[in-house]
Design an enzyme around this catalytic site. Structure first.
Site, PDB file in Angstrom:
ATOM      1  N   ARG A   1     136.523  16.654  51.348  1.00 60.97           N
ATOM      2  CA  ARG A   1     136.519  15.205  51.611  1.00 60.97           C
ATOM      3  C   ARG A   1     135.605  14.846  52.779  1.00 60.97           C
ATOM      4  O   ARG A   1     135.031  13.763  52.826  1.00 60.97           O
ATOM      5  CB  ARG A   1     137.958  14.732  51.886  1.00 60.97           C
ATOM      6  CG  ARG A   1     138.131  13.206  51.834  1.00 60.97           C
ATOM      7  CD  ARG A   1     139.608  12.838  51.807  1.00 60.97           C
ATOM      8  NE  ARG A   1     139.818  11.415  51.566  1.00 60.97           N
ATOM      9  CZ  ARG A   1     140.170  10.531  52.507  1.00 60.97           C
ATOM     10  NH1 ARG A   1     140.332  10.932  53.747  1.00 60.97           N
ATOM     11  NH2 ARG A   1     140.340   9.263  52.198  1.00 60.97           N
TER      12      ARG A   1
ATOM     13  N   ILE B   1     136.764   4.786  51.310  1.00 56.87           N
ATOM     14  CA  ILE B   1     137.189   5.923  50.500  1.00 56.87           C
ATOM     15  C   ILE B   1     138.709   5.843  50.494  1.00 56.87           C
ATOM     16  O   ILE B   1     139.335   5.640  51.529  1.00 56.87           O
ATOM     17  CB  ILE B   1     136.642   7.247  51.082  1.00 56.87           C
ATOM     18  CG1 ILE B   1     137.126   8.464  50.309  1.00 56.87           C
ATOM     19  CG2 ILE B   1     136.985   7.424  52.539  1.00 56.87           C
ATOM     20  CD1 ILE B   1     136.394   9.756  50.732  1.00 56.87           C
ATOM     21  N   SER B   2     139.314   5.946  49.308  1.00 60.42           N
ATOM     22  CA  SER B   2     140.752   5.667  49.181  1.00 60.42           C
ATOM     23  C   SER B   2     141.596   6.681  49.948  1.00 60.42           C
ATOM     24  O   SER B   2     141.152   7.785  50.239  1.00 60.42           O
ATOM     25  CB  SER B   2     141.176   5.715  47.728  1.00 60.42           C
ATOM     26  OG  SER B   2     140.395   4.854  46.975  1.00 60.42           O
ATOM     27  N   GLN B   3     142.826   6.271  50.192  1.00 62.53           N
ATOM     28  CA  GLN B   3     143.788   7.178  50.810  1.00 62.53           C
ATOM     29  C   GLN B   3     144.038   8.336  49.837  1.00 62.53           C
ATOM     30  O   GLN B   3     144.292   8.098  48.649  1.00 62.53           O
ATOM     31  CB  GLN B   3     145.087   6.403  51.065  1.00 62.53           C
ATOM     32  CG  GLN B   3     146.134   7.194  51.780  1.00 62.53           C
ATOM     33  CD  GLN B   3     147.470   6.437  51.878  1.00 62.53           C
ATOM     34  OE1 GLN B   3     147.637   5.392  51.256  1.00 62.53           O
ATOM     35  NE2 GLN B   3     148.389   6.990  52.631  1.00 62.53           N
TER      36      GLN B   3
END
Lengths: 251, 813
Positions: A74, A100-102
């Site tokens: 990530r 950027i999503s959780q």
């Protein structure tokens, strides 16, 4: 300032070489610590899912999804200023007003799609490319479209550099999907939408699932899952990403 | 040296400079609200600006500590503070908007809180300097406090009026620059007004920055919108271009086109919709809440998608001859009606700029030449239009114009709104023909909030209108992101129910409620974990409605005109559970508005306590607090009048909004009226009470209490009777009503401060600071009290405080 000019060439090289050695070692160390932090993040997500028992009719996520999250670096998908926070279980800004999503939400969304190896997945809204990478780590083929040009270019370059050759990227309007590659087993619409584009529903295979997170950039309010039955009928399920019932006594 | 010479002369109080500074400071406060609503979001604006007003409290605290030092240097200090006020209005905002502050990230990132703190610190500076100038004047000319305060109040009144007028005329960023210049000019003006010697020797030092400010490049003033606002995001998309941007006090309207990647704004469209929307322009208000202006060529088939929204339901039950649309917005409600061949349409829209876009500047695009046949557009506020027109309609459509994003974060929780109150729904029902229907579409939140609250409101409205069986007159459906509620004057017929079922089945919409509905018809297409909507609706119609509302984890009791907080869903009982989930996908369950208000109050109380107690502590250290408790009386007095004044002002503003039928004009009339008439009160205060403070002031306060109580009794009926008056006459009536109340409210401050100046001059700045802190606390407390108890009780609380101050003697030890 002026003293530096009198330094000989070798004297300049020695510190440079030292820095290079340190940097390489540091990189190795960094990779190791990234892996460690990624593992910690996965534990956190698992614990959260167990605790909140999301509306998946089970209390744990598919282990393959967690493996996929454990594989994807990530920290490569966030801007350099955010690398230190890359493995925190939270959304992060990636520029252009996007995030950027959780990881927790990525995990739940991916799990809800129920993907088999070899599945064909369409993603509308590439963003950083992280969701696409997680999908590809499940041995699927991914086609992903981004509407913001610089973001799309960055993501394409990043995915290529990291060796995600099962992901194809495109820049443009996601409304019409990717008809040349249709139908898809699953579609992820991460770009905000006030309605579900009919062409996307058409491009969904019978038995396929589409998932749409609804909410702001830093919080998901609900997940909308569109399911197409084998007879071609569609239904939607509206899913809270947490276990929460609105009545005090109800359950 | 110059300063010494300045003070060696006989100085005059710079009342006009005070007036100008006060006007600019109030204008700045309103302007900041606008500026921050544009670049950030309203709730954040509220918090920052409330706390920036602590500048008044800090000023009072510091000046009371430096009291001995300031008096001999008055002239220089006054000019310096006025000039610094001018410069800092601009500089501090420009710095504040460059902070990398992101409200949305606050739950994830603690460093965002430090940026918030910086915002406070930066924006408090201008108010601090403005407050200093005024307080210095009070201290130096203590025999003329009533006069100075009169100018201060009248300045503020003119500032309120002026800024609203300016906002119609100039962009907010342009006004910012001129407010800075105004502050500097006040400083220059003061030199002459005070009768300072050789003012031209100091004037250039103030005039140079004024000239520099007016010449600063425009680029420096460009507003930096948060990159997460809808407008910023839309402009990132390839092909997007800003067509026009106009501004008025209601907001900045931005119109965006995109020839490459079309907009497709159509909330709540059915999954079965086969039509792609035609070309659209996206219309943003304050960079958020996009609505579409859709190209219409006159060919109905091109807008077929509008028949696949939940809001199209009423047209499938009966074709209305006369339709009223409340909230024109981008005009999609109008198009939807035209698609269904409605021939007579009235559409109400508050913002004249939106009407212009649709009917003038983009008339060809919007198809206005075709649309205007049989259509009248009224520039009015919805409730105002309803109460001042007697026409009857077969259908009243309340449009969905607020944005889903903002609504879902609960940021509207604190916006008073009169569109969805119980009384509003009653008013709408009165305007329906015998078979008429009211249709209201809302966004869906999960778990349900506004949908159920609206349903509960409709039940109450029907009952209040004398309907015994509301269950026969209600119908509600939902898609995956919108719901539509129908309220009918007469029971729904079997045919209408059958038509509704056909409509829903063909569009995969779920029925939430209809007369005779069986549970098996609920939750079939857009499947929720449980049939929450159906269960809620039936529970609200049943005997256990109150228990259900009490046990529901969100506040879904109907809003009323006295407690007009439809969007406040916050409940304390649910907070622990929601907080435990907030980083695990549960954050959207938290309704932000109320906690933000409370957080603001807590911060304000803490800061106020420090600011009030610190000078006392310092006095005591120096052994100068030998007043036998007199300071507590002073503190109590100024705290009480600070709280009471704004309680009444805010509550009356809310009461007059409905009467004046226009929120912006109401703010202008009410603020300006209160401040100016209080200024007049202050001006004549000495003459009126003639030295007999205790008896006369308390008598004046009894008059105030009597008149205000009378108003609480008669205003609703009076407003009803006068609803048909034209706007200007309504404004005149309002000012006449406000005048006596405001006049009396203008007495306690100057009278009290004069007494304090005579007995303990050191406490003058302290009292001023307390009054500043109290005003700030008051505005927050007023909202909190109104949410829980209603505005009538806010007024009662204020009257009790005024009764109390009549009993506090300030001239005796």
């Amino acid at each position: 300032m002026f003293a530096a000019k009198r330094l000989s060439l070798p004297a300049l090289f020695v510190p440079l070489i030292l820095i290079a050695i340190l940097a390489t070692a540091g990189r190795g160390l960094a990779d190791e610590s990234h892996a460690q932090r990624r593992a910690e993040m996965i534990h956190l997500i698992e614990a959260d899912v167990r605790r909140t028992s999301v509306y998946l009719k089970r209390s744990a996520l598919d282990p393959r999804v967690l493996e996929a999250l454990a594989q994807v670096p990530r920290h490569e998908f966030v801007p350099s200023s955010e690398v230190s926070r890359a493995y925190q279980n939270r959304p992060l800004p990636i520029g252009h007003g996007q995030t950027i999503s959780q990881p927790y939400i990525v995990a739940i969304m991916t799990d809800l799609l129920g993907l088999e190896a070899g599945a064909r997945v369409l993603e509308i809204g590439t963003g950083s490319g992280y969701q696409a990478a997680v999908l590809a780590a499940l041995d699927t083929r991914v086609w992903t479209i981004e509407i913001i040009e610089p973001l799309g270019l960055e993501a394409a370059e990043r995915l290529q550099r990291l060796g995600y050759d099962r992901i194809e990227t495109r820049i443009g309007d996601g409304y019409y999907g990717w008809p040349e590659q249709a139908p898809f087993d699953a579609i992820v619409v991460t770009a905000a939408a006030d309605h579900i584009p009919p062409p996307l529903i058409k491009q969904l295979k019978p038995g396929g699932r589409m998932i749409i997170p609804v909410g702001g950039r830093f919080q998901v309010q609900q997940l909308v899952m569109v399911e197409k039955t084998t007879e071609g009928k569609t239904t939607t399920r509206q899913i809270l990403p947490v276990r929460f019932v609105p009545l005090t006594r109800a359950d | 040296m110059v300063r010494e010479r300045l003070n060696s002369q006989q100085l005059r109080p710079p009342v006009f400079a005070v007036m100008l500074i006060s006007a600019a400071a109030l204008a700045y406060e309103i302007l900041l609200m606008r500026l921050f609503s544009i670049i950030q979001w309203h709730h954040f604006a509220y918090m920052v600006i409330s706390l920036a007003l602590l500048g008044y409290g800090v000023s009072g605290a510091l000046l009371s500590l430096a009291h001995r030092w300031t008096s001999p240097h008055f002239a220089g200090l006054f000019v310096a503070n006025a000039a610094l006020f001018g410069v800092s209005t601009v500089v501090c905002f420009l710095f504040a908007q460059r902070l990398p502050f992101n409200t949305l990230e606050m739950i994830w990132d603690l460093t965002q809180w430090t940026y918030l703190l910086w915002s406070y610190l930066l924006l408090f500076i201008p108010f601090f300097f403005a407050a200093n100038s005024i307080c210095l004047a009070f201290s130096r000319f203590d025999a003329q406090i009533s006069r100075i305060y009169a100018f201060d109040l009248m300045g503020a009144g003119l500032g309120a009026l002026g800024i609203i007028a300016l906002l119609y005329w100039l962009s907010p960023e342009a006004i910012l620059r001129w407010l800075g210049v105004a502050g500097l000019l006040a400083a220059v003006f003061a030199l002459w007004e005070m009768n300072a010697p050789r003012p031209w020797r100091i004037a250039p030092w103030v005039l140079i920055p004024a000239v520099l400010l007016s010449l600063l490049p425009h680029d420096w003033f460009v507003l930096q919108l948060s990159q997460y606002k809808a407008l910023s995001q839309t402009l990132q998309i390839s092909g997007a271009r800003l067509l026009s941007q106009t501004s008025n006090p209601m907001g900045v309207l931005s119109l965006v086109a995109n020839d490459r990647i079309p907009f497709r704004l159509a909330p709540g469209l059915s999954l079965h919709n086969p039509h792609e929307p035609p070309e659209q322009l996206a219309l943003f208000i304050d960079g958020d809440a996009p609505t579409a202006i859709t190209r219409f060529t006159g060919d109905k088939h091109e807008i077929g998608y509008l028949d696949y929204q939940t809001s199209a339901l009423p047209y499938h039950l009966a074709k209305p001859d006369r339709l009223l649309i409340l909230g024109l917005g981008g005009g999609s409600g109008l198009l939807q009606a035209k698609y269904h061949d409605v021939e007579r349409i009235d559409a109400v829209e508050l913002n004249p700029r939106i009407i212009e876009l649709l009917t003038l500047t983009h008339a060809d695009f919007s198809g206005w030449p075709q649309l205007q046949i049989g259509t009248s557009i009224h520039e009015a506020e919805a409730r105002g239009y309803i109460s001042s027109h007697d026409d009857r309609y077969d259908l009243i459509q309340v449009s969905l114009l607020d944005s889903a994003g903002a609504g879902s974060a609960g940021v509207h929780a604190l916006n008073e709104g009169y569109l969805y109150t119980r009384e509003a729904l009653q008013d709408y029902l009165i305007r329906l023909t015998t078979d008429g229907m009211l249709s209201i579409t809302r966004w869906i939140k999960l778990p349900p909030r506004d949908g159920l609250k609206l349903f509960a409101t409709a039940i109450e409205a029907l009952r209040e209108s004398g309907v015994e069986a509301p269950d026969q007159r209600l119908m509600m459906i939902r898609g995956w992101n919108t719901s539509t509620l129908l309220v009918k004057k007469r029971p729904f017929t079997v045919q209408e129910i059958a038509d509704m079922l056909t409509f829903c089945d063909s569009r995969a919409f779920d029925t939430v409620y209809y007369p005779g509905m069986h549970a098996s018809r609920a939750n079939r297409f857009n499947i929720l974990q449980q049939a929450y909507f159906y269960e809620g609706a039936t529970a609200l119609l049943g005997n256990r409605a109150e228990t259900y509302q009490a046990e529901y984890k969100f506040q879904i009791e109907p809003a009323t005109d006295d407690r007009p907080y439809f969007f406040n869903f916050f409940k304390w009982e649910s907070l622990p559970e929601i907080l435990s989930l907030y980083r695990r996908g549960g954050f959207s369950l938290l309704e932000l508005g109320y906690p933000v208000l409370l957080l603001t109050l807590l911060q304000a109380i803490t800061a106020s306590l420090v600011l009030i107690l610190l000078p006392l502590w310092a006095f005591r250290q120096k052994g100068k607090l030998n007043l036998a408790g007199y300071h507590w009386r002073v503190g109590g007095y100024f705290l009480a009048i600070g709280l009471a004044y704004l309680f009444i002002e805010i509550a009356f503003l809310q009461k007059f909004i409905l009467f004046l039928a226009h929120p912006i004009y109401a703010v202008a009339v009410v603020l300006c009226g209160f401040l100016i008439f209080s200024g007049v009160g202050s001006f004549y205060s000495q003459r009126i009470v003639n030295g007999k403070l205790f008896h006369s002031l308390s008598r004046a306060m009894l008059w105030l209490i009597a008149i205000t109580l009378l108003y609480l009794q008669i205003l609703p009926d009076l407003f009803d009777h006068l609803a048909d008056l034209p706007g200007a006459a309504k404004a005149l009536v309002s000012l006449t009503l406000i005048a006596p109340v405001a006049f009396l409210m203008g007495l306690p401050f100057p009278l009290g401060l004069s007494k304090v100046a005579a007995r303990a001059p050191r406490l003058v700045p302290w009292a001023w600071g307390i009054n500043g802190c109290a005003s700030l606390l008051s505005s927050i407390l007023a909202s909190l009290l109104a949410i829980h108890l209603g505005f009538n009780l806010v007024v009662i609380a204020a009257l009790l405080l005024y009764l109390g101050i009549g009993l506090i003697p300030l001239e005796k030890a």
